[in-house]
Structures are given as structure tokens and as C-alpha cells.
Design a protein around this motif. Structure first.
Motif, PDB file in Angstrom:
ATOM      1  N   ASN A 151       0.827  -1.209   0.000  1.00  0.00           N
ATOM      2  CA  ASN A 151       0.000   0.000   0.000  1.00  0.00           C
ATOM      3  C   ASN A 151       0.858   1.255   0.000  1.00  0.00           C
ATOM      4  O   ASN A 151       1.972   1.254   0.522  1.00  0.00           O
ATOM      5  CB  ASN A 151      -0.915   0.004   1.240  1.00  0.00           C
ATOM      6  CG  ASN A 151      -2.057   0.985   1.084  1.00  0.00           C
ATOM      7  OD1 ASN A 151      -2.642   1.093   0.004  1.00  0.00           O
ATOM      8  ND2 ASN A 151      -2.373   1.712   2.132  1.00  0.00           N
ATOM      9  N   THR A 153       0.280   3.934   1.692  1.00  0.00           N
ATOM     10  CA  THR A 153       0.492   4.252   3.111  1.00  0.00           C
ATOM     11  C   THR A 153       0.807   2.945   3.833  1.00  0.00           C
ATOM     12  O   THR A 153      -0.097   2.145   4.119  1.00  0.00           O
ATOM     13  CB  THR A 153      -0.788   4.893   3.709  1.00  0.00           C
ATOM     14  OG1 THR A 153      -1.208   5.947   2.839  1.00  0.00           O
ATOM     15  CG2 THR A 153      -0.540   5.431   5.102  1.00  0.00           C
ATOM     16  N   ARG A 156      -1.140   1.452   6.934  1.00  0.00           N
ATOM     17  CA  ARG A 156      -2.465   0.812   6.768  1.00  0.00           C
ATOM     18  C   ARG A 156      -2.300  -0.663   6.397  1.00  0.00           C
ATOM     19  O   ARG A 156      -3.059  -1.520   6.845  1.00  0.00           O
ATOM     20  CB  ARG A 156      -3.295   1.536   5.691  1.00  0.00           C
ATOM     21  CG  ARG A 156      -3.717   2.927   6.111  1.00  0.00           C
ATOM     22  CD  ARG A 156      -4.625   3.545   5.080  1.00  0.00           C
ATOM     23  NE  ARG A 156      -5.997   3.082   5.191  1.00  0.00           N
ATOM     24  CZ  ARG A 156      -6.931   3.270   4.252  1.00  0.00           C
ATOM     25  NH1 ARG A 156      -6.629   3.909   3.132  1.00  0.00           N
ATOM     26  NH2 ARG A 156      -8.154   2.838   4.426  1.00  0.00           N
ATOM     27  N   GLN A 197      -5.252   8.429 -11.779  1.00  0.00           N
ATOM     28  CA  GLN A 197      -3.823   8.248 -11.529  1.00  0.00           C
ATOM     29  C   GLN A 197      -3.409   6.821 -11.853  1.00  0.00           C
ATOM     30  O   GLN A 197      -4.222   5.905 -11.749  1.00  0.00           O
ATOM     31  CB  GLN A 197      -3.506   8.557 -10.060  1.00  0.00           C
ATOM     32  CG  GLN A 197      -3.749  10.013  -9.733  1.00  0.00           C
ATOM     33  CD  GLN A 197      -3.633  10.284  -8.245  1.00  0.00           C
ATOM     34  OE1 GLN A 197      -4.236   9.622  -7.424  1.00  0.00           O
ATOM     35  NE2 GLN A 197      -2.836  11.275  -7.907  1.00  0.00           N
ATOM     36  N   ASN A 216     -11.395  -2.799 -10.035  1.00  0.00           N
ATOM     37  CA  ASN A 216     -12.193  -1.790 -10.738  1.00  0.00           C
ATOM     38  C   ASN A 216     -12.818  -2.453 -11.968  1.00  0.00           C
ATOM     39  O   ASN A 216     -12.228  -3.359 -12.554  1.00  0.00           O
ATOM     40  CB  ASN A 216     -11.296  -0.625 -11.141  1.00  0.00           C
ATOM     41  CG  ASN A 216     -10.757   0.094  -9.918  1.00  0.00           C
ATOM     42  OD1 ASN A 216     -11.470   0.859  -9.288  1.00  0.00           O
ATOM     43  ND2 ASN A 216      -9.513  -0.181  -9.552  1.00  0.00           N
TER      44      ASN A 216
HETATM   45  P1  NAP Z   1     -10.765   2.636  -0.184  1.00  0.00           P
HETATM   46  O1  NAP Z   1     -11.134   2.028   1.116  1.00  0.00           O
HETATM   47  O2  NAP Z   1     -11.027   4.088  -0.412  1.00  0.00           O
HETATM   48  O3  NAP Z   1      -9.169   2.363  -0.379  1.00  0.00           O
HETATM   49  C1  NAP Z   1      -8.496   2.936  -1.455  1.00  0.00           C
HETATM   50  C2  NAP Z   1      -7.112   2.309  -1.586  1.00  0.00           C
HETATM   51  O4  NAP Z   1      -6.519   2.822  -2.784  1.00  0.00           O
HETATM   52  C3  NAP Z   1      -6.159   2.647  -0.436  1.00  0.00           C
HETATM   53  O5  NAP Z   1      -5.325   1.545  -0.204  1.00  0.00           O
HETATM   54  C4  NAP Z   1      -5.359   3.827  -1.010  1.00  0.00           C
HETATM   55  O6  NAP Z   1      -4.073   3.963  -0.460  1.00  0.00           O
HETATM   56  C5  NAP Z   1      -5.239   3.402  -2.453  1.00  0.00           C
HETATM   57  N1  NAP Z   1      -4.988   4.533  -3.362  1.00  0.00           N
HETATM   58  C6  NAP Z   1      -5.877   5.506  -3.726  1.00  0.00           C
HETATM   59  N2  NAP Z   1      -5.290   6.363  -4.599  1.00  0.00           N
HETATM   60  C7  NAP Z   1      -4.019   5.907  -4.792  1.00  0.00           C
HETATM   61  C8  NAP Z   1      -2.921   6.355  -5.584  1.00  0.00           C
HETATM   62  N3  NAP Z   1      -3.020   7.454  -6.353  1.00  0.00           N
HETATM   63  N4  NAP Z   1      -1.772   5.649  -5.561  1.00  0.00           N
HETATM   64  C9  NAP Z   1      -1.668   4.541  -4.774  1.00  0.00           C
HETATM   65  N5  NAP Z   1      -2.660   4.074  -3.989  1.00  0.00           N
HETATM   66  C10 NAP Z   1      -3.828   4.744  -4.007  1.00  0.00           C
HETATM   67  O7  NAP Z   1     -11.436   1.874  -1.403  1.00  0.00           O
HETATM   68  P2  NAP Z   1     -11.987   0.368  -1.431  1.00  0.00           P
HETATM   69  O8  NAP Z   1     -13.388   0.331  -0.955  1.00  0.00           O
HETATM   70  O9  NAP Z   1     -10.974  -0.523  -0.798  1.00  0.00           O
HETATM   71  O10 NAP Z   1     -12.033   0.091  -3.015  1.00  0.00           O
HETATM   72  C11 NAP Z   1     -10.846  -0.010  -3.773  1.00  0.00           C
HETATM   73  C12 NAP Z   1     -11.210  -0.190  -5.250  1.00  0.00           C
HETATM   74  O11 NAP Z   1     -11.835  -1.455  -5.433  1.00  0.00           O
HETATM   75  C13 NAP Z   1     -12.210   0.875  -5.727  1.00  0.00           C
HETATM   76  O12 NAP Z   1     -11.777   1.402  -6.962  1.00  0.00           O
HETATM   77  C14 NAP Z   1     -13.524   0.126  -5.851  1.00  0.00           C
HETATM   78  O13 NAP Z   1     -14.315   0.599  -6.923  1.00  0.00           O
HETATM   79  C15 NAP Z   1     -13.058  -1.311  -6.140  1.00  0.00           C
HETATM   80  N6  NAP Z   1     -14.021  -2.304  -5.622  1.00  0.00           N
HETATM   81  C16 NAP Z   1     -14.588  -3.171  -6.502  1.00  0.00           C
HETATM   82  C17 NAP Z   1     -15.483  -4.126  -6.055  1.00  0.00           C
HETATM   83  C18 NAP Z   1     -16.109  -5.089  -7.034  1.00  0.00           C
HETATM   84  O14 NAP Z   1     -17.129  -5.715  -6.701  1.00  0.00           O
HETATM   85  N7  NAP Z   1     -15.516  -5.274  -8.195  1.00  0.00           N
HETATM   86  C19 NAP Z   1     -15.816  -4.216  -4.690  1.00  0.00           C
HETATM   87  C20 NAP Z   1     -15.211  -3.315  -3.790  1.00  0.00           C
HETATM   88  C21 NAP Z   1     -14.313  -2.358  -4.280  1.00  0.00           C
HETATM   89  P3  NAP Z   1      -3.805   4.822   0.888  1.00  0.00           P
HETATM   90  O15 NAP Z   1      -4.155   3.911   2.029  1.00  0.00           O
HETATM   91  O16 NAP Z   1      -2.382   5.164   0.806  1.00  0.00           O
HETATM   92  O17 NAP Z   1      -4.717   6.030   0.800  1.00  0.00           O
END
Ligand code: NAP
Length: 273
Positions: A151, A153, A156, A197, A216
Motif C-alpha cells: 500500500n 500508506t 495501513r 492516476q 475496478n
Molecule cells: P478505499 O477504502 O477508499 O481504499 C483505497 C485504496 O486505494 C487505499 O489503499 C489507497 O491507499 C489506495 N490509493 C488511492 N489512490 C491511490 C494512488 N493514487 N496511488 C496509490 N494508492 C492509491 O477503497 P476500497 O473500498 O478498498 O475500493 C478499492 C477499489 O476497489 C475501488 O476502486 C472500488 O471501486 C473497487 N471495488 C470493486 C469491487 C467489485 O465488486 N468489483 C468491490 C469493492 C471495491 P492509501 O491507504 O495510501 O490512501
């Protein structure tokens, strides 16, 4: 009587859940309505309780309310309890039951739909957010060779690795700690692409990969998948199958019958070009 279900989120208008569950309900001959409810960021609890008071049956939870719904629950299923977060709920008598089907859905998509067994594999998950939290126990249940979470960060990822250490071998690294590392299955569970990004990833992580999976979905070939394609012969997949399979699990938990995910996957697939 028509069952009333809803997904809570903010924003939530993008959610495909109504289409998915209406299709499953048709298959199962169940009479239901499924709506999207955008609760105010500081008003989840009130909106959730009002929905319950309306005689609703259950539904789903998306960002940013997965922890709030968990906190509002009175009974937690194993996967929700382990993750400390939920994406599915049902109202039964006086109880609010919650479950987390994200991880089971992802594992089923990889192993059953994509035919990639996880046992013994070197798995890399990029990200340490809510989705990863829900997926770690179901992944560790498959007895992978190694499970690495990377990750941006690091703290986390460290927290998650500590939380799940009792379920199997798991390590945490920063995104800058991947140079020269090799994996069999690489998953992108970051939301980097949502803000346009791309991740700076070393080519080595893809070189021996059999599967590159982006959680995604609906965006065609993401920068992550393009990077995997350029550096390996891995099979590429996006998260449409996970979306469908986590919904299958939720539907089975509400109604005790498992719908077939194929029609939904077909309906929502955007070709990876
Ligand atoms: P979240 O809790 O907001 O976590 C986001 C994660 O992305 C964190 O680890 C964050 O890192 C990292 N991140 C964000 N921007 C970044 C960047 N520019 N460079 C590097 N790392 C970055 O989101 P989530 O709920 O876990 O979901 C994550 C993704 O999975 C989303 O895009 C969501 O649409 C997808 N998803 C899909 C399904 C499905 O059914 N297909 C289900 C759930 C989620 P930091 O900790 O450093 O901020």
C-alpha cells in the motif's frame, strides 16, 4: 407482498446493484424492489433506521458506510466480524444482521469463473482499503503460498497484516518495496484509477503472473491491466465477476437460493480493449 431492498452509499447513483438484483429476482421468481439510497455523510444511522422502520427486508452497503452499518448491527456473520466491516445486511425481527460478501465473491470469481486456483500461489494485493479488509480472510482460507499486501500508506497495510496474522501467513510492504519481487496472482484493489492516476509498479511483479486482476470494473483496460499486459502473458480480468459473485452470495444469504451469475456478468461486461 413485494420485498423492499436498498443499497446505501454516498455517492450511490453509479451503483449497478438494482440491475443485478432485479435480474436475480426474475430468475428466482421473487417479487422485490431494489433502490439506491444516498444517505447524507453525517446521517447514515437515521436513514438506515428509517428504512428499517418502513418494513424493508435488507440490502447492501457501499462506501463510505461499511463501518457505520457494521456499528449499527446487532448480529455479525463470520466474514463481517473478521473484516470489521460489512457490505450486506438484513432485518430479521428486532435484529440487524450484517455480512461481508466482497471477499467470497472475489475468491469465487477467480477460482470458479476464471479457473485459477489460489492454493500455493504467491499473491500480491495492491491497496489496503475497505475492499482488501473484506478479502483477506477468504484469501487466506485458500492457503496461498504467500500473501503480500502493498500500500501507498505502509501503516495501513501493516495494520491489516497484524489484524489477519492469525488466519495465515501475510506480509505488508510499501509500494516502493516491490522491486524485483515476483508473484503468480496480482490484484489491484486501489482506487488510483478513479482519480485518473496510475501506479508506478515494477515490471517484475507481473513477469511470472498467471492472472492480473483489477477490482475496478467497466473501464476497459485500466493502466494496471495495460502494465500487466506489457510485462507478462498473464490472463487479464476486471472486477465485474467479483461484483456479480458478491451479489450472488448476498442474494443467497437473503433468500436461501443461489442465482446464476452468468447473465449478470454478460450484461455488465465492458470488453478489455
Ligand atoms: P478505499 O477504502 O477508499 O481504499 C483505497 C485504496 O486505494 C487505499 O489503499 C489507497 O491507499 C489506495 N490509493 C488511492 N489512490 C491511490 C494512488 N493514487 N496511488 C496509490 N494508492 C492509491 O477503497 P476500497 O473500498 O478498498 O475500493 C478499492 C477499489 O476497489 C475501488 O476502486 C472500488 O471501486 C473497487 N471495488 C470493486 C469491487 C467489485 O465488486 N468489483 C468491490 C469493492 C471495491 P492509501 O491507504 O495510501 O490512501
Amino acid at each position: 407482498m413485494t420485498d423492499r431492498l436498498a443499497i446505501f452509499g454516498n455517492p450511490v447513483q453509479h451503483s449497478k446493484s438494482p440491475q443485478i438484483y432485479h435480474r436475480f429476482a426474475e430468475q428466482a421468481g421473487i417479487d422485490l424492489t431494489y433502490e439506491r439510497i444516498e444517505a447524507p455523510l453525517d446521517g447514515f444511522h437515521e436513514a438506515f433506521m428509517a428504512f428499517r422502520a418502513s418494513g424493508a427486508r435488507g440490502g447492501n452497503i457501499t462506501a463510505p458506510f461499511k463501518l457505520d452499518a457494521y456499528a449499527a448491527s446487532t448480529k455479525r456473520m463470520r466474514e463481517a466480524e473478521i473484516a470489521g466491516a460489512c457490505n450486506t445486511y438484513k432485518f430479521v425481527g428486532d435484529d440487524i444482521l450484517v455480512q461481508n460478501t466482497d471477499g467470497i465473491g472475489l475468491v469465487n470469481d477467480i477460482q470458479q469463473n476464471l479457473n485459477v486456483p489460489l492454493e500455493g500461489k504467491r499473491i500480491l494485493i495492491l491497496g489496503a482499503g475497505g475492499a482488501v479488509r473484506g478479502c483477506l480472510a477468504p484469501f487466506l482460507d485458500q492457503k496461498p503460498g504467500t500473501l503480500t499486501i502493498a500500500n501507498r500508506t505502509l501503516s495501513r497495510a501493516d495494520d491489516l497484516a497484524a489484524r489477519f496474522a492469525g488466519f495465515g501467513k501475510i506480509e505488508a510492504v510499501g509500494l516502493d518495496g516491490l522491486d524485483g519481487r515476483r508473484f503468480d496472482v496480482v490484484l489491484n484493489a486501489t482506487s488510483a484509477a478513479l482519480s485518473g492516476q496510475s501506479l508506478a509498479l515494477p515490471a517484475s511483479i507481473f513477469r511470472e503472473a498467471v492472472l492480473a486482476y483489477d477490482l475496478n470494473y467497466g473501464k476497459g483496460k485500466t493502466p494496471f491491466l495495460k502494465s500487466a499486459e506489457a510485462n507478462s502473458s498473464a490472463r487479464l480480468a476486471d472486477g465485474v465477476g467479483m461484483l456479480a459473485e458478491q451479489a450472488v452470495e448476498a442474494f443467497a444469504w437473503w433468500y436461501g437460493t443461489r442465482p446464476d451469475s452468468r447473465a449478470v456478468i454478460e450484461m455488465l461486461t465492458v470488453p478489455l480493449v
